[in-house]
Design a protein around this motif. Structure first.
Motif, PDB file in Angstrom:
ATOM      1  N   ILE A  12      74.035  38.358  29.487  1.00  0.00           N
ATOM      2  CA  ILE A  12      75.117  37.440  29.847  1.00  0.00           C
ATOM      3  C   ILE A  12      76.010  37.252  28.634  1.00  0.00           C
ATOM      4  O   ILE A  12      75.549  36.848  27.566  1.00  0.00           O
ATOM      5  CB  ILE A  12      74.581  36.064  30.328  1.00  0.00           C
ATOM      6  N   ILE A  13      77.282  37.582  28.780  1.00  0.00           N
ATOM      7  CA  ILE A  13      78.241  37.336  27.690  1.00  0.00           C
ATOM      8  C   ILE A  13      78.533  35.845  27.700  1.00  0.00           C
ATOM      9  O   ILE A  13      79.203  35.331  28.593  1.00  0.00           O
ATOM     10  CB  ILE A  13      79.510  38.186  27.878  1.00  0.00           C
ATOM     11  N   ASP A  19      82.781  28.781  32.203  1.00  0.00           N
ATOM     12  CA  ASP A  19      82.588  29.947  33.065  1.00  0.00           C
ATOM     13  C   ASP A  19      81.355  30.756  32.689  1.00  0.00           C
ATOM     14  O   ASP A  19      80.554  31.125  33.550  1.00  0.00           O
ATOM     15  CB  ASP A  19      83.830  30.839  33.027  1.00  0.00           C
ATOM     16  N   SER A  20      81.193  31.056  31.407  1.00  0.00           N
ATOM     17  CA  SER A  20      80.056  31.881  31.008  1.00  0.00           C
ATOM     18  C   SER A  20      78.738  31.142  31.214  1.00  0.00           C
ATOM     19  O   SER A  20      77.719  31.755  31.542  1.00  0.00           O
ATOM     20  CB  SER A  20      80.200  32.330  29.549  1.00  0.00           C
ATOM     21  N   THR A  21      78.755  29.822  31.043  1.00  0.00           N
ATOM     22  CA  THR A  21      77.540  29.047  31.264  1.00  0.00           C
ATOM     23  C   THR A  21      77.196  29.010  32.753  1.00  0.00           C
ATOM     24  O   THR A  21      76.017  29.051  33.135  1.00  0.00           O
ATOM     25  CB  THR A  21      77.694  27.627  30.693  1.00  0.00           C
ATOM     26  N   THR A  22      78.212  28.977  33.604  1.00  0.00           N
ATOM     27  CA  THR A  22      77.969  29.082  35.046  1.00  0.00           C
ATOM     28  C   THR A  22      77.341  30.435  35.373  1.00  0.00           C
ATOM     29  O   THR A  22      76.434  30.520  36.213  1.00  0.00           O
ATOM     30  CB  THR A  22      79.274  28.899  35.838  1.00  0.00           C
ATOM     31  N   CYS A  23      77.774  31.485  34.684  1.00  0.00           N
ATOM     32  CA  CYS A  23      77.159  32.802  34.885  1.00  0.00           C
ATOM     33  C   CYS A  23      75.681  32.785  34.510  1.00  0.00           C
ATOM     34  O   CYS A  23      74.866  33.454  35.156  1.00  0.00           O
ATOM     35  CB  CYS A  23      77.895  33.857  34.056  1.00  0.00           C
ATOM     36  N   PRO A  36      71.272  36.340  26.667  1.00  0.00           N
ATOM     37  CA  PRO A  36      72.655  35.996  26.311  1.00  0.00           C
ATOM     38  C   PRO A  36      73.101  36.647  24.998  1.00  0.00           C
ATOM     39  O   PRO A  36      72.305  36.812  24.066  1.00  0.00           O
ATOM     40  CB  PRO A  36      72.611  34.469  26.183  1.00  0.00           C
ATOM     41  N   ILE A  37      74.368  37.006  24.960  1.00  0.00           N
ATOM     42  CA  ILE A  37      74.974  37.545  23.743  1.00  0.00           C
ATOM     43  C   ILE A  37      76.293  36.821  23.499  1.00  0.00           C
ATOM     44  O   ILE A  37      77.103  36.657  24.420  1.00  0.00           O
ATOM     45  CB  ILE A  37      75.157  39.080  23.846  1.00  0.00           C
ATOM     46  N   ILE A 134      75.204  43.285  33.473  1.00  0.00           N
ATOM     47  CA  ILE A 134      75.897  42.459  32.487  1.00  0.00           C
ATOM     48  C   ILE A 134      76.740  41.460  33.259  1.00  0.00           C
ATOM     49  O   ILE A 134      77.528  41.847  34.133  1.00  0.00           O
ATOM     50  CB  ILE A 134      76.810  43.299  31.568  1.00  0.00           C
ATOM     51  N   TYR A 135      76.584  40.184  32.956  1.00  0.00           N
ATOM     52  CA  TYR A 135      77.398  39.140  33.574  1.00  0.00           C
ATOM     53  C   TYR A 135      78.509  38.735  32.621  1.00  0.00           C
ATOM     54  O   TYR A 135      78.274  38.498  31.428  1.00  0.00           O
ATOM     55  CB  TYR A 135      76.561  37.893  33.888  1.00  0.00           C
ATOM     56  N   ILE A 136      79.722  38.636  33.159  1.00  0.00           N
ATOM     57  CA  ILE A 136      80.857  38.160  32.376  1.00  0.00           C
ATOM     58  C   ILE A 136      81.688  37.234  33.260  1.00  0.00           C
ATOM     59  O   ILE A 136      81.914  37.518  34.441  1.00  0.00           O
ATOM     60  CB  ILE A 136      81.695  39.338  31.817  1.00  0.00           C
ATOM     61  N   GLY A 137      82.121  36.123  32.696  1.00  0.00           N
ATOM     62  CA  GLY A 137      82.786  35.083  33.486  1.00  0.00           C
ATOM     63  C   GLY A 137      84.279  35.243  33.642  1.00  0.00           C
ATOM     64  O   GLY A 137      85.014  34.255  33.566  1.00  0.00           O
TER      65      GLY A 137
END
Length: 243
Positions: A12-13, A19-23, A36-37, A134-137
């Motif tokens: 998870i970026i 947004d990224s925390t929601t991801c 997470p990165i 890979i998740y990106i918001g």
């Protein structure tokens, strides 16, 4: 004898923002082991690095959290987020916000090549740890005109990843997941609230103070989203803009 299945993994970026925390919450809900990165690229809002660490701790993955330094982006400059000589626009009312978006397709807060770099490095991390996603918001509705948040960009990067990685050429390409892509900010907040995403330890402000400024474009989008979702924003603001 029952064979124990390996947990599926996702990178998870994680910026430390909404947004990224929601991801993070969505990836967890979808059954992924979280990796997470976070990137320290000399951003003005460096406080978000502390928020990212808090988020990783909240999800109990502090030991897996990677913080990567990309100092050359600050050396390059070219963005209000990395160059102190360029002011972050002060969007104090709705008319000014809308006019700014109409006048400029790409705002001064765009960081050249940022998401391209982030996804490249996240791909390397994902391949090493055996992550399948890979998740990106990124968001194509409430975004601020950034070319590297568009679905076309994500699709092309995913194609390159399939060609440029061992797992890709062997038939198991890493996927880029953009669950927020077509959601409004209010939709994101509603879903995150259902998942108990810890918005109280996130930040969205481009100015990077202990209290969010309340008047930059990112603060405006966040405040508008919480208002439309009917949810109270749990973070502190120095100033609330006129509506």
């Amino acid at each position: 004898m029952t064979t124990k299945l390996e947990p599926k993994k996702a990178v998870i970026i994680l910026s430390g923002g909404l947004d990224s925390t929601t991801c993070m919450g969505i990836a967890q809900e979808e059954g992924y082991e979280l990796y997470p990165i976070t990137f320290d690229y000399g951003q003005r809002h460096k406080i978000e690095l502390d928020n990212a660490r808090l988020v990783a701790e909240h999800y109990k993955v502090k030991n897996r959290h990677k913080v990567i330094t990309l100092g050359f982006l600050k050396e390059f400059g070219g963005s209000a987020l990395t160059d102190e000589s360029i002011d972050v626009p002060d969007m104090t009312n709705v008319d000014e916000v809308e006019k700014a978006r109409e006048d400029s397709e790409v705002p001064v807060t765009y960081v050249p090549g940022r998401n391209l770099l982030f996804l490249s490095i996240a791909t390397s991390y994902a391949e090493v740890i055996g992550a399948e996603a890979i998740y990106i918001g990124v968001n194509a509705l409430d975004y601020s005109g950034y070319p590297d948040c568009r679905p076309e960009f994500i699709h092309k990067v995913e194609e390159v990843m399939a060609l440029a990685t061992r797992v890709g050429v062997e038939g198991g390409p890493i996927r880029i997941k953009t669950p927020l892509s077509t959601w409004s900010k209010a939709d994101i907040i509603r879903q995150g609230t259902l998942l108990n995403v810890p918005y109280q330890i996130t930040t969205s402000c481009y100015n990077g103070q202990s209290e969010a400024c309340g008047v930059c474009d990112s603060c405006r989008l966040r405040l508008k989203g919480f208002a439309e979702a009917g949810v109270r924003d749990p973070i502190a603001y120095r100033e609330l803009p006129s509506s």
